[in-house]
Design a protein around this motif. Sequence first.
Motif, PDB file in Angstrom:
ATOM      1  N   CYS A  25      -7.864   4.917  -5.310  1.00  0.00           N
ATOM      2  CA  CYS A  25      -6.884   6.002  -5.162  1.00  0.00           C
ATOM      3  C   CYS A  25      -5.602   5.665  -5.919  1.00  0.00           C
ATOM      4  CB  CYS A  25      -6.584   6.265  -3.691  1.00  0.00           C
ATOM      5  SG  CYS A  25      -7.975   7.016  -2.847  1.00  0.00           S
ATOM      6  N   THR A  26      -5.181   4.403  -5.836  1.00  0.00           N
ATOM      7  CA  THR A  26      -3.968   3.992  -6.559  1.00  0.00           C
ATOM      8  C   THR A  26      -4.190   4.162  -8.064  1.00  0.00           C
ATOM      9  OG1 THR A  26      -3.462   2.446  -4.806  1.00  0.00           O
ATOM     10  CG2 THR A  26      -2.331   2.087  -6.901  1.00  0.00           C
ATOM     11  N   ASP A  27      -5.360   3.698  -8.564  1.00  0.00           N
ATOM     12  CA  ASP A  27      -5.679   3.815 -10.000  1.00  0.00           C
ATOM     13  C   ASP A  27      -5.657   5.269 -10.456  1.00  0.00           C
ATOM     14  OD1 ASP A  27      -6.001   1.153 -10.102  1.00  0.00           O
ATOM     15  OD2 ASP A  27      -8.208   1.169 -10.253  1.00  0.00           O
ATOM     16  N   ARG A  28      -6.192   6.156  -9.625  1.00  0.00           N
ATOM     17  CA  ARG A  28      -6.305   7.568 -10.011  1.00  0.00           C
ATOM     18  C   ARG A  28      -5.066   8.384  -9.659  1.00  0.00           C
ATOM     19  NH1 ARG A  28     -12.031   8.580 -10.680  1.00  0.00           N
ATOM     20  NH2 ARG A  28     -12.672   6.630 -11.628  1.00  0.00           N
ATOM     21  N   GLY A  29      -4.117   7.760  -8.965  1.00  0.00           N
ATOM     22  CA  GLY A  29      -2.882   8.463  -8.611  1.00  0.00           C
ATOM     23  C   GLY A  29      -3.087   9.554  -7.565  1.00  0.00           C
ATOM     24  N   VAL A  30      -4.029   9.326  -6.647  1.00  0.00           N
ATOM     25  CA  VAL A  30      -4.202  10.312  -5.574  1.00  0.00           C
ATOM     26  C   VAL A  30      -3.864   9.663  -4.231  1.00  0.00           C
ATOM     27  CG1 VAL A  30      -5.972  11.677  -6.742  1.00  0.00           C
ATOM     28  CG2 VAL A  30      -6.661   9.823  -5.234  1.00  0.00           C
ATOM     29  N   GLU A  61       0.332   1.552   0.899  1.00  0.00           N
ATOM     30  CA  GLU A  61       1.275   2.434   1.597  1.00  0.00           C
ATOM     31  C   GLU A  61       1.170   3.844   1.040  1.00  0.00           C
ATOM     32  OE1 GLU A  61       5.211   0.867   1.579  1.00  0.00           O
ATOM     33  OE2 GLU A  61       4.639  -0.858   2.821  1.00  0.00           O
ATOM     34  N   ASN A  62       0.375   3.961  -0.034  1.00  0.00           N
ATOM     35  CA  ASN A  62       0.251   5.257  -0.709  1.00  0.00           C
ATOM     36  C   ASN A  62      -0.857   6.079  -0.053  1.00  0.00           C
ATOM     37  OD1 ASN A  62       0.906   7.089  -2.747  1.00  0.00           O
ATOM     38  ND2 ASN A  62      -0.866   6.421  -3.944  1.00  0.00           N
ATOM     39  N   MET A  63      -0.669   6.350   1.206  1.00  0.00           N
ATOM     40  CA  MET A  63      -1.710   7.065   1.953  1.00  0.00           C
ATOM     41  C   MET A  63      -1.086   7.809   3.125  1.00  0.00           C
ATOM     42  SD  MET A  63      -3.441   4.203   4.368  1.00  0.00           S
ATOM     43  CE  MET A  63      -3.912   5.424   5.569  1.00  0.00           C
ATOM     44  N   LEU A  64      -1.862   8.742   3.643  1.00  0.00           N
ATOM     45  CA  LEU A  64      -1.443   9.464   4.846  1.00  0.00           C
ATOM     46  C   LEU A  64      -2.409   9.077   5.961  1.00  0.00           C
ATOM     47  CD1 LEU A  64       0.491  11.646   6.027  1.00  0.00           C
ATOM     48  CD2 LEU A  64      -1.335  13.286   5.591  1.00  0.00           C
TER      49      LEU A  64
END
Length: 216
Positions: A25-30, A61-64
């Motif tokens: 997800c981090t790699d793909r920016g989602v 931390e880039n998650m909901l």
Amino acid sequence: MLNSPANPTGVVLTDAELQDLADLCTDRGVILVSDEIYDLFTYSDGRGEKGPSPSPARFTENMLLIRGFGKTYGATGWRMGYAAGPDWLIAEMAKFQQYSFVCAPSMAQAAMVGAFDVDMSAEVDRFERRRDMVRAAFDGVAQISDCRGAFYVFVELPEHLGMTATEFCDLAIEHDVVVIPGGVFSSRDTHIRISYACPEDKLKAGLDVLRNMMLN
Ligand SMILES: Cc1ncc(COP(=O)(O)O)c(C=O)c1O
């Protein structure tokens, strides 16, 4: 969207799988949305320690993160839950909430406070025993999912039955047993979902019916 422990399979992802997903997800920016409504329900052969299941929040931390109280405390329908994530996203969600439904029902909020002092481990142990009952019922009869959490098992219908899951579920209803056809969750209508969130005597009766249907 991730849901581990999963509805409808009961599968619990490993730390390594969660790390891979977080990295992807981090790699793909989602943003990864993690629905952890069944987080308390992992069993002794589950991933890692018994108790709350691993969350991708360990790795990014880039998650909901979405959790709730409905399953944990048997309060489904109360619509009580919470979310954690990046400030900007939570701020947008709060904006939406403030000007649409404002808040969860106040009496449900007040009632739920008492739940924080309740130890649910005996209840989780009970669910584990029910899960073991389901595993035993289909041993040698049908393939089942790697169910180590939540309270669902996904069962593949034996081919010799020659019927779709929808047909099987319709037949099961005639025997007073309700299970969900797999076609609801995917394009394949080859499995059924069993929920074992019911008393042991009812579960045993339902499993006997399903097992006999599969053997005939
Ligand atoms: C994966 C998943 N997420 C969320 C929910 C909703 O939970 P609640 O009843 O607390 O709204 C359910 C309920 O079945 C569920 O299976």
